[in-house]
Design an enzyme around this catalytic site. Structure first.
Site, mmCIF file in Angstrom:
data_model
loop_
_atom_site.group_PDB
_atom_site.id
_atom_site.type_symbol
_atom_site.label_atom_id
_atom_site.label_comp_id
_atom_site.label_asym_id
_atom_site.label_seq_id
_atom_site.Cartn_x
_atom_site.Cartn_y
_atom_site.Cartn_z
ATOM 1 N N ASP A 92 103.859 -28.655 -111.519
ATOM 2 C CA ASP A 92 103.113 -27.477 -111.972
ATOM 3 C C ASP A 92 102.900 -27.663 -113.461
ATOM 4 O OD1 ASP A 92 102.134 -24.684 -112.282
ATOM 5 O OD2 ASP A 92 103.037 -24.409 -110.311
ATOM 6 N N HIS A 120 96.810 -25.621 -111.009
ATOM 7 C CA HIS A 120 98.202 -25.646 -111.498
ATOM 8 C C HIS A 120 98.574 -27.071 -111.932
ATOM 9 C CE1 HIS A 120 99.880 -21.611 -110.698
ATOM 10 N NE2 HIS A 120 99.003 -21.553 -109.722
ATOM 11 N N GLU A 166 95.360 -20.381 -106.368
ATOM 12 C CA GLU A 166 94.953 -19.891 -107.688
ATOM 13 C C GLU A 166 94.101 -20.870 -108.491
ATOM 14 O OE1 GLU A 166 98.276 -16.743 -108.910
ATOM 15 O OE2 GLU A 166 99.051 -18.786 -109.030
#
Ligand code: ACM
Ligand code: ZN
Length: 657
Positions: free
Chosen positions: A179, A251, A307
């Protein structure tokens, strides 16, 4: 009164006699008037008919847990044997005064039988009552996720959590390995992932985030391939599969710190997405996956999918060209193209993908995918298999008790009982608890957030819904917490639990309750709570703005937030109008800057009763504050307006007295 007490006592005894087995088995019956089993100085075990790999595994495991494994032909107090009639992870366990027999069709089933026997041994010490247990799991996938990107964890920490998982019949360890905050897998092919992307200047995620998200430095690290393989093997010996998560398409800022050409901006700034228009992206990911697959033999590989800001792709020439060339109608379809290409690559290697439910956007993934639902996607709404891990219940980075009594958390409030009371749709294939670690720098803090809540995840994942019992579970969670502490785990103390916000525990009655509310500015569709009636429903919000009682307000480009008109139905004498706001700055939730309250009989010509200014001040607390008016007026209509220069506003119950 006396009789009720007697009944209560009998129930309590029944609950106690069901023992401390966690998760509770599907069925347990105690054999009345039968002699118990007296365990001798050593408990001998023989293993009959299991595959030799299982026999070796189980023998080693039992030897390490105070059993004495003897040759198959010898008599022993505990016999493990194969019964092909049973389901894959099911087992039967019988105890009489002669001994214990455990049967299952697989090593995994025998292993769960052993766990139950160990619970019985803990519980009853040297004298186990005669009983029969028939047990099998509710969900095939029973998971725990550890985020080791935001704060690195070493091998020993992960092995220790595997030991906690094995006692709870959990069978999937999902490691969130990559991440923005740091890359945690050794790569020989792309060494800058380990020399650059695994490191940062600051120790904690909060400092790193406040310091501009820089890379390189002395804090961080990664697990070597050798360490990861040891984790995989250690887990496999406990019938736990390790599922690695390699985040894509977003990410991924840490990757671009090392290899900037892979982002849409071709720099390490301003982009979290891999460039979906560039062939270099796919070459890179495929070569990396080759390394990942070599370490992790699991059938399923988690490839993220959550996301991804779509605007980054629409601003990129290469991504726009890809969309045109492939006839992709939207950036959501470009995401599906990306995910499906990686799925095809995994398929060519005999593997399949797990993706977060965001990946359902556009065309979604191809049919070999399993969806991991964090946003609440229900199995009935998709044709693909779903692992449920909804944020509201399964995100263990939320507060587990009154925030003022707890270390700073990302927000939310999920108590043990909130989690335990959740009843996942049985159409799901799995259930999982997730520990994201932005706000969790240390190992002991991580354990504190995991336990005892992972016990509730485990029981929900294993035990039939009709066999769950909140009071009995709480009693077992307290004793299991005690046992875990003696084994060196840090565990939240349920004996000190405060519980939900006191105001949320009882309904409130007032003049506006149930009256009509008109929204002069809309509420935020992401946090509607109970919709148009929620601000006057008599139910007040708890510690968590996701509890469906707090209503959210956000405007992209103005200070407008709350603006509602309440019709009391008739001219009414009033002395007080007030509403409660929540502030938690981490997730950008703020008190208002300005509140104005009006009242009158003509909705187009109301009188201002008060105008309150408030300066927004950042802190690390979760705070609640009432903004209101007291005085004397008569009015049919009340208008409550709150504005703010930044962030989301959460408000609940506009009380009129
Ligand atoms: C997630 O919480 N973004 C999966
Ligand atoms: Zn691009």
């Amino acid at each position: 009164m006396k009789k009720n007490n007697l009944i209560a006592t009998v129930f309590a005894m029944a609950a106690l006699s069901a023992s401390a087995i966690t998760p509770q088995p599907s069925s347990i019956s105690f054999i009345e008037n039968a002699k118990p089993l007296k365990l001798g100085k050593e408990t001998t075990v023989r293993i009959i008919g299991a595959e030799s790999s299982d026999s070796i595994r189980l023998a080693e495991y039992m030897s390490a847990h105070d059993f004495t494994v003897v040759p198959t032909k010898k008599k022993a107090q505990v016999s493990l044997s194969i019964d092909q009639q049973l389901g894959h992870e099911a087992y039967n366990l019988h105890v009489n005064n002669k001994g214990v027999s455990i049967s299952a069709s697989s090593g995994a089933g025998l292993f769960y039988g052993i766990q139950t026997l160990m619970d019985l041994r803990d519980d009853y010490s040297k004298s186990i009552p005669a009983l029969s247990i028939s047990d099998s799991p509710r969900f095939a996938y029973r998971g725990m996720m550890l985020d080791i990107s935001r704060h690195p964890r070493d091998k020993e920490f992960i092995l220790k959590q595997i030991r906690a998982m094995e006692r709870l019949n959990l069978n999937r360890l999902h490691l969130h390995l990559t991440d923005a905050a740091g890359w945690r897998i050794e790569s020989e092919k792309y060494p800058r992932l380990n020399t650059v992307a695994s490191w940062r200047p600051e120790e904690t995620w909060k400092e790193w985030n406040a310091g501009g998200n820089l890379y390189g430095g002395t804090h961080g690290g990664f697990l070597t391939k050798e360490e990861l393989k040891e984790i995989v093997d250690y887990a496999a010996d406990r019938y736990i599969t390790v599922i690695p998560e390699v985040e894509m398409p977003s990410h991924s800022e840490e990757v671009f710190a090392a290899y900037p050409m892979l982002s849409c901006t071709h720099t390490d700034k301003g982009c979290s997405n891999f460039c979906a228009g560039s062939e270099a992206t796919f070459e890179f990911i495929q070569e990396l996956l080759d390394e990942v697959l070599e370490i992790f033999p699991s059938e399923y590989i988690h490839i993220g999918g959550d996301e991804a800001p779509k605007g980054q792709w629409t601003e990129c020439d290469a991504c726009r060209k890809r969309m045109a060339d492939e006839g992709l109608a939207s950036p959501e379809h470009l995401q599906s193209y990306f995910i499906r290409r990686i799925q095809d690559y995994l398929s060519s290697k005999g593997r399949k993908a797990i993706v977060w439910d965001d990946a359902l956007e556009g065309d979604g993934p191809s049919e070999s995918a399993v969806i991991m639902s964090w946003r609440g996607t229900e199995p009935s709404s998709v044709s693909l298999p779903v692992i449920l891990s909804p944020g509201r219940y399964c995100y263990l980075d939320s507060y587990q008790d009154a925030p003022s009594t707890q270390p700073e958390a990302i927000g939310g409030y999920t108590s043990l009982s909130t989690l335990y009371d959740y009843d996942p749709d049985p159409a799901a294939v799995g259930f999982q608890g997730n520990l994201w670690c932005e706000y969790i720098p240390t190992d002991s803090h991580a354990e504190y957030m995991l336990y005892p809540r992972m016990l509730a995840v485990a029981e929900t994942a294993w035990t039939p819904a009709e066999r769950k019992n909140a009071d009995d579970f709480r009693r077992r969670a307290i004793s299991e917490s005690e046992r875990m502490r003696t084994e060196g785990f840090t565990v939240f103390d349920l004996n000190t639990e405060v519980g939900n916000r006191p105001e949320a525990q009882t309904p409130v009655d007032h003049l506006a309750k149930g009256k009509k509310v008109t929204y002069l500015s809309p509420y935020w569709k992401n946090y509607p709570a109970g919709g148009d009636s929620t601000l006057v429903d008599g139910l007040r919000g708890g510690w968590n703005y996701s509890d469906r009682l707090w209503q959210g307000f956000l405007s992209a480009d103005s200070d407008e937030r709350v603006d509602v008109l309440i019709d009391l139905g008739a001219e009414t004498p009033i002395q007080e109008i007030s509403a409660t706001f929540m502030q938690i700055c981490g997730p950008d939730v703020w008190f208002p800057e300005h509140v104005t309250i009006y009242a009158g009989n003509d909705p187009d010509d109301l009188t201002e009763l008060t105008s309150i200014n408030h300066t927004q001040i950042a802190d690390t607390e979760v705070s609640f504050r009432d903004f209101g008016w007291k005085g004397s007026a008569t009015a049919r209509y009340v208008r409550y307006r709150a504005t703010a220069a930044k962030g989301v506003i959460f408000i609940d119950e506009i009380i009129v007295r």
